[in-house]
Write a protein that holds these residues in place. Structure first.
Motif, mmCIF file in Angstrom:
data_model
loop_
_atom_site.group_PDB
_atom_site.id
_atom_site.type_symbol
_atom_site.label_atom_id
_atom_site.label_comp_id
_atom_site.label_asym_id
_atom_site.label_seq_id
_atom_site.Cartn_x
_atom_site.Cartn_y
_atom_site.Cartn_z
ATOM 1 N N ASN A 200 0.756 -1.094 0.067
ATOM 2 C CA ASN A 200 -0.068 0.035 0.104
ATOM 3 C C ASN A 200 0.956 1.334 0.186
ATOM 4 O O ASN A 200 0.282 2.214 0.001
ATOM 5 C CB ASN A 200 -0.912 0.016 1.120
ATOM 6 C CG ASN A 200 -2.210 0.832 0.794
ATOM 7 O OD1 ASN A 200 -2.531 1.039 -0.119
ATOM 8 N ND2 ASN A 200 -2.852 0.995 2.102
ATOM 9 N N ARG A 201 2.155 1.095 -0.276
ATOM 10 C CA ARG A 201 3.101 2.237 -0.202
ATOM 11 C C ARG A 201 3.136 3.164 1.201
ATOM 12 O O ARG A 201 3.423 4.391 0.988
ATOM 13 C CB ARG A 201 2.759 3.215 -1.424
ATOM 14 C CG ARG A 201 2.907 2.309 -2.896
ATOM 15 C CD ARG A 201 4.108 1.713 -3.044
ATOM 16 N NE ARG A 201 5.259 2.798 -3.194
ATOM 17 C CZ ARG A 201 6.488 2.493 -3.422
ATOM 18 N NH1 ARG A 201 6.938 1.269 -3.351
ATOM 19 N NH2 ARG A 201 7.279 3.733 -3.433
ATOM 20 N N ILE A 202 2.806 2.602 2.233
ATOM 21 C CA ILE A 202 3.028 3.345 3.419
ATOM 22 C C ILE A 202 4.506 3.467 3.570
ATOM 23 O O ILE A 202 5.064 4.287 4.208
ATOM 24 C CB ILE A 202 2.041 2.825 4.828
ATOM 25 C CG1 ILE A 202 0.741 2.994 4.293
ATOM 26 C CG2 ILE A 202 2.754 3.437 6.209
ATOM 27 C CD1 ILE A 202 -0.212 2.107 5.354
ATOM 28 N N GLU A 203 5.156 2.288 3.515
ATOM 29 C CA GLU A 203 6.573 1.887 3.553
ATOM 30 C C GLU A 203 7.103 1.737 2.179
ATOM 31 O O GLU A 203 6.507 1.311 1.244
ATOM 32 C CB GLU A 203 6.891 0.831 4.160
ATOM 33 C CG GLU A 203 6.627 0.855 5.751
ATOM 34 C CD GLU A 203 7.671 1.829 6.418
ATOM 35 O OE1 GLU A 203 8.665 2.092 6.040
ATOM 36 O OE2 GLU A 203 7.387 2.347 7.686
ATOM 37 N N VAL A 204 8.216 2.525 2.000
ATOM 38 C CA VAL A 204 8.834 2.403 0.528
ATOM 39 C C VAL A 204 9.685 1.177 0.536
ATOM 40 O O VAL A 204 10.731 1.126 1.699
ATOM 41 C CB VAL A 204 9.561 3.700 0.200
ATOM 42 C CG1 VAL A 204 10.386 3.474 -1.101
ATOM 43 C CG2 VAL A 204 8.673 4.828 0.193
#
Length: 170
Positions: free
Chosen positions: A52-56
């Motif tokens: 979900n792109r909360i973390e890269v």
């Protein structure tokens, strides 16, 4: 068959600690996939945060229906998505947390329908129709009009978000 979700060589490293180490995953239509592991094994970092792109991710790529969740090639160069584009892509994925709090005043149907209404801007009738369809897919139609207090623990965790996490709809 084309993958609905494809994760290639995904790694996430915090400092010197790899919490996700070169993971590959391919999910096609009709598959049911569960990510299971002990606490601290990187399950949440992989499934919830990186997809979900909360973390890269430190390395690798995540494709959802062949769309790279991080960016795109432009003129032969990979360009990271803007915050607006990342938010647009996130609308295709829902998240369910382990201790997800349900709205006690809403039925199962309305708890499931609230995501498509609020995030996707669906009209209430359309969101409820989609929620009813998804509850049917996971054999919970009999519980649609129940409130959280009327459900068993297993039922409540199962109906919180069928279909909100688009990968779960494979």
């Amino acid at each position: 068959m084309t993958a609905l979700l494809s994760i290639r060589h995904l790694s996430k490293i915090y400092g010197q600690v790899p919490v996700v180490d070169r993971v590959d995953l391919r999910v096609t239509q009709g598959e049911i996939v569960m990510v299971v592991g002990p606490s601290g094994a990187g399950n949440i970092d992989l499934v919830l945060r990186c997809v979900n792109r909360i973390e890269v991710p430190s390395e690798g790529e995540i494709l959802l229906e062949n769309v790279n969740m991080a960016g795109e090639l432009r003129n032969g160069k990979f360009v990271l998505d803007s915050a607006i584009e990342t938010a647009r892509k996130r609308r295709r994925i829902g998240m369910v947390f382990q201790r997800f709090n349900l709205f006690a005043h809403l039925t199962a149907l309305d708890n499931v329908a609230i995501g498509p209404r609020r995030v996707l801007g669906m009209k209430p009738a359309a969101a409820r129709a989609l929620a009813a369809e998804q509850l049917g897919r996971v054999k919970l139609s009999d519980h649609m009009m129940k409130r959280p207090a009327q459900l068993s623990g297993g039922s409540s965790s199962a109906w919180r978000s069928p279909g909100r996490w688009r990968c779960a709809r494979c």
